[in-house]
Design a protein around this motif. Structure first.
Motif, PDB file in Angstrom:
ATOM      1  N   PRO A  28       0.794  -1.236   0.000  1.00  0.00           N
ATOM      2  CA  PRO A  28       0.000   0.000   0.000  1.00  0.00           C
ATOM      3  C   PRO A  28       0.828   1.289   0.000  1.00  0.00           C
ATOM      4  O   PRO A  28       0.477   2.253  -0.675  1.00  0.00           O
ATOM      5  N   ILE A  29       1.932   1.301   0.744  1.00  0.00           N
ATOM      6  CA  ILE A  29       2.667   2.573   0.876  1.00  0.00           C
ATOM      7  C   ILE A  29       3.306   3.011  -0.449  1.00  0.00           C
ATOM      8  O   ILE A  29       3.592   4.181  -0.656  1.00  0.00           O
ATOM      9  N   ALA A  47       8.481  10.022  -4.495  1.00  0.00           N
ATOM     10  CA  ALA A  47       7.721   8.819  -4.869  1.00  0.00           C
ATOM     11  C   ALA A  47       8.696   7.743  -5.321  1.00  0.00           C
ATOM     12  O   ALA A  47       9.792   8.048  -5.788  1.00  0.00           O
ATOM     13  N   THR A  48       8.286   6.475  -5.186  1.00  0.00           N
ATOM     14  CA  THR A  48       9.173   5.381  -5.595  1.00  0.00           C
ATOM     15  C   THR A  48       8.359   4.151  -5.997  1.00  0.00           C
ATOM     16  O   THR A  48       7.213   4.003  -5.576  1.00  0.00           O
ATOM     17  N   ALA A  66       6.865  21.877  10.914  1.00  0.00           N
ATOM     18  CA  ALA A  66       7.673  20.912  10.154  1.00  0.00           C
ATOM     19  C   ALA A  66       7.192  19.500  10.469  1.00  0.00           C
ATOM     20  O   ALA A  66       6.630  19.242  11.539  1.00  0.00           O
ATOM     21  N   GLY A  67       7.424  18.579   9.533  1.00  0.00           N
ATOM     22  CA  GLY A  67       7.023  17.193   9.748  1.00  0.00           C
ATOM     23  C   GLY A  67       6.952  16.462   8.431  1.00  0.00           C
ATOM     24  O   GLY A  67       7.267  17.029   7.377  1.00  0.00           O
ATOM     25  N   ALA A  68       6.551  15.175   8.498  1.00  0.00           N
ATOM     26  CA  ALA A  68       6.497  14.378   7.265  1.00  0.00           C
ATOM     27  C   ALA A  68       5.365  13.374   7.358  1.00  0.00           C
ATOM     28  O   ALA A  68       5.056  12.861   8.431  1.00  0.00           O
ATOM     29  N   ILE A  69       4.768  13.079   6.211  1.00  0.00           N
ATOM     30  CA  ILE A  69       3.643  12.142   6.149  1.00  0.00           C
ATOM     31  C   ILE A  69       3.568  11.572   4.728  1.00  0.00           C
ATOM     32  O   ILE A  69       4.106  12.174   3.799  1.00  0.00           O
ATOM     33  N   THR A  70       2.896  10.424   4.563  1.00  0.00           N
ATOM     34  CA  THR A  70       2.682   9.903   3.201  1.00  0.00           C
ATOM     35  C   THR A  70       1.185   9.831   2.919  1.00  0.00           C
ATOM     36  O   THR A  70       0.398   9.491   3.804  1.00  0.00           O
ATOM     37  N   ASP A 115       7.828   6.582   8.363  1.00  0.00           N
ATOM     38  CA  ASP A 115       8.891   5.628   8.679  1.00  0.00           C
ATOM     39  C   ASP A 115       8.799   4.351   7.829  1.00  0.00           C
ATOM     40  O   ASP A 115       9.789   3.638   7.661  1.00  0.00           O
ATOM     41  N   ASP A 116       7.589   4.057   7.310  1.00  0.00           N
ATOM     42  CA  ASP A 116       7.427   2.851   6.487  1.00  0.00           C
ATOM     43  C   ASP A 116       7.798   3.094   5.027  1.00  0.00           C
ATOM     44  O   ASP A 116       7.790   2.164   4.224  1.00  0.00           O
ATOM     45  N   PHE A 117       8.086   4.352   4.675  1.00  0.00           N
ATOM     46  CA  PHE A 117       8.306   4.675   3.264  1.00  0.00           C
ATOM     47  C   PHE A 117       9.703   4.223   2.823  1.00  0.00           C
ATOM     48  O   PHE A 117      10.702   4.605   3.438  1.00  0.00           O
TER      49      PHE A 117
END
Length: 372
Positions: A28-29, A47-48, A66-70, A115-117
Motif C-alpha cells: 500500500p505505501i 515517490a518510488t 515541520a514534519g512528514a507524512i505519506t 517511517d514505512d516509506f
C-alpha cells in the motif's frame, strides 16, 4: 505537519512524481508520496516503485509546522488538478489524516507513517559528469524507440551507455533494429562502467527534461545505480537501479562494407512508406523497396487487401535490386532524421542496412531486412 503552497507549484511537482507510482500495488505505501515540510520553508515530495525514485524540492512554501507524512499520490494529484487556478492549498497532517484545504474545498485523506516509506540506498556513485539537458533529450529521442519490450531479454529493456576513448555512446536494440547516438565524452565520464538505464527511468527522465531544456543535468552513477539531478537545489532528483545484465556487443552488427548508397528525402520517403503500408496486414507490416536508377518503388502486397505501389525519386546509381523492411521500423527511423536527405547504405536483400543523415551526424541506425 502543516504547510501552505500555491496550487500550480504543487500540481507541477505532483505531475512529475505521481507517474513513477504504479497504479496497482501490492504494497500500500508504494501508492503514496512522501511529503516532508522543513522549518526552512521548503517542501520535499518523493515517490518510488522500489526501482525508481524521484524527489522534488519546492522552495517558497509557508511552513507552520515541520514534519512528514505519506498520502495517496494519484488522489492528491487529482485533487490538485481540480482545485481553482491560483488558489493557496493548505496541507495539514495529524492523527493518520491529512486535511487538504483550498478556498471553500476541504478534503480529508487517509495517511501512512513516513517511517514505512522505502528509500533507495544509493551507496557510492563514483562517476560524475554534467551534460546539457537538450543534448540528453536528443540522446533519448534518437535511441529509445529501439528499446526492446520483450521481458525475456531483460538486458535489452533499456538504453546502454558506455564510453570509448573520446566519446560517450548510447545504444538501444530489439534485435531487429539498432539505434546509436554518440557525443563527445563529458569531463568526469572517463573510466565510467558500462550501464543499462531501464526503459521506465528513460521515460520519466525525458518528461522532466521538457522543463529544464536550458540547464545542465548532473549525472552520478555506479555499476548498479544512476542519479540525474535537474535544476540544482530546488529541483528534481531521479534515482534508478540499473539493469543487471550484459548488453550484447552491438558493434558487430554495424555494417562497414555496404557499397550501395541510396540518398533520399526522408519526409517524402516516410510519407510514401506510410501510404503503401496502409494495406499491409498487421502480422507482416512488410514493405518492398525496388531500387533502380534514381528512384525507389515502394510496394505492398496483401492477400486480403490487394496491392499498393508508389514511386519516390532518389539519388541511386548502383545495381538495381529488391529488399523488404518492416514499415513501422523504417518509419520510426525516418522520423528521427531532421535534414533534407537521409543515406541508406545497402549490401543485398539479406544483409543489415545502415541508415544515417550523413557521416557527420551523431545518430546511426541499423535495420534488418525482411523477406518479401
Amino acid at each position: 505537519m502543516k504547510a501552505t503552497i500555491e496550487r500550480s507549484t504543487l500540481l507541477r511537482c505532483l505531475s512529475h512524481v505521481q507517474s513513477v507510482v504504479e497504479r496497482r500495488n501490492t504494497i500500500p505505501i508504494l501508492s503514496n508520496v512522501l511529503i516532508e515540510a522543513s522549518g526552512s520553508g521548503s517542501l520535499r515530495i518523493m515517490a518510488t516503485d522500489l526501482d525508481l525514485q524521484v524527489v522534488e524540492t519546492l522552495g517558497a512554501v509557508s511552513v507552520e509546522q515541520a514534519g512528514a507524512i505519506t498520502v495517496s499520490a494519484h488522489l492528491l494529484f487529482d485533487i490538485a488538478r481540480k482545485l481553482p487556478d491560483g488558489s493557496q492549498v493548505s496541507l495539514d497532517a495529524a492523527d493518520n489524516r491529512m486535511v487538504v484545504k483550498a478556498g471553500r474545498s476541504r478534503f480529508q485523506l487517509p495517511t501512512l507513517p513516513r517511517d514505512d516509506f522505502p528509500v533507495i540506498a544509493e551507496g557510492e556513485l563514483p562517476t560524475s559528469f554534467e551534460i546539457p539537458a537538450a543534448t540528453l533529450g536528443q540522446l533519448i529521442d534518437r535511441t529509445r524507440f529501439a528499446i526492446s519490450t520483450e521481458e525475456t531479454r531483460y538486458y535489452l529493456n533499456g538504453i546502454f551507455l558506455h564510453v570509448s576513448d573520446e566519446e560517450l555512446k548510447a545504444a538501444a536494440t530489439d534485435g531487429h533494429r539498432l539505434a546509436r547516438f554518440t557525443l563527445p565524452r563529458p569531463d568526469g565520464a572517463e573510466g565510467m562502467p558500462d550501464v543499462i538505464v531501464p526503459r521506465k527511468c528513460v521515460g520519466e527522465l525525458r518528461k522532466l527534461l521538457e522543463e529544464a531544456l536550458d540547464t545542465n543535468v548532473l549525472v552520478d552513477l555506479s555499476a548498479s545505480k544512476i542519479r540525474f539531478t535537474l535544476g540544482g537545489e530546488n529541483g528534481v532528483v531521479l534515482t534508478s537501479k540499473l539493469i543487471d545484465g550484459t548488453f550484447p556487443d552491438y558493434t558487430r552488427v554495424i555494417p562497414t562494407g555496404n557499397d550501395k548508397l541510396l540518398k533520399i528525402d526522408p519526409k517524402s520517403f516516410f510519407e510514401g512508406v506510410d501510404r503503401v503500408a496502409t494495406i499491409a496486414t498487421e502480422k507482416t507490416r512488410a514493405v518492398k523497396m525496388a531500387l533502380e536508377q534514381d528512384r525507389v518503388t515502394l510496394s505492398v502486397t496483401s492477400p486480403d487487401n490487394g496491392t499498393a505501389a508508389e514511386e519516390v525519386p532518389a539519388d541511386y546509381s548502383s545495381d538495381g535490386f529488391e529488399i523488404g523492411f518492416n514499415a513501422n521500423y523504417l518509419k520510426d527511423i525516418l522520423g528521427q532524421i531532421d535534414g533534407d536527405t537521409v543515406e541508406l547504405h545497402l549490401a543485398d536483400a539479406g544483409a543489415p542496412t545502415l541508415i544515417r543523415q550523413n557521416d557527420q551526424s551523431p545518430a546511426l541506425y541499423v535495420l534488418m531486412p525482411m523477406r518479401v
